[in-house]
Design a protein around this motif. Structure first.
Motif, PDB file in Angstrom:
ATOM      1  N   SER A   8       0.895  -1.218  -0.121  1.00  0.00           N
ATOM      2  CA  SER A   8       0.160   0.166   0.227  1.00  0.00           C
ATOM      3  C   SER A   8       0.858   0.692  -0.431  1.00  0.00           C
ATOM      4  N   GLU A   9       2.128   1.399   1.064  1.00  0.00           N
ATOM      5  CA  GLU A   9       2.951   2.219   0.725  1.00  0.00           C
ATOM      6  C   GLU A   9       3.353   2.034  -0.731  1.00  0.00           C
ATOM      7  N   ARG A  12       1.714   4.411  -3.646  1.00  0.00           N
ATOM      8  CA  ARG A  12       1.327   6.046  -3.037  1.00  0.00           C
ATOM      9  C   ARG A  12       3.233   6.193  -3.680  1.00  0.00           C
TER      10      ARG A  12
END
Length: 76
Positions: A8-9, A12
């Motif tokens: 998820s990180e 980004r």
């Protein structure tokens, strides 16, 4: 931190930074494409044909990529 959290990180990040991260992770592996297979080519082909027959005759059900990845994540 779990793989899902890391992913998820990472998603980004900018495309360039994701590519750099992917390259860094890939290069950290001990040449996975050079690891000697456990099966010979003939054995691998025979196994693939056997698995294909099992799917075709309904003895086993194939998994989607999503199902496989979910199962692998749950195995931790």
């Amino acid at each position: 931190m779990s793989i899902d959290q890391i992913a998820s990180e990472a998603l980004r990040l900018s495309p360039h930074d994701r590519a750099m991260l992917a390259q860094t992770i890939w290069e950290s592996l001990d040449a996975p494409y050079l690891v000697a297979p456990e099966l010979s080519d003939d054995e691998a082909i025979a196994l693939a044909k056997q698995r294909d027959r099992e799917i075709e005759n309904g003895a086993v059900a194939p998994l989607s990529h999503t199902q496989l990845m979910s199962g692998l994540r749950d195995a931790d």
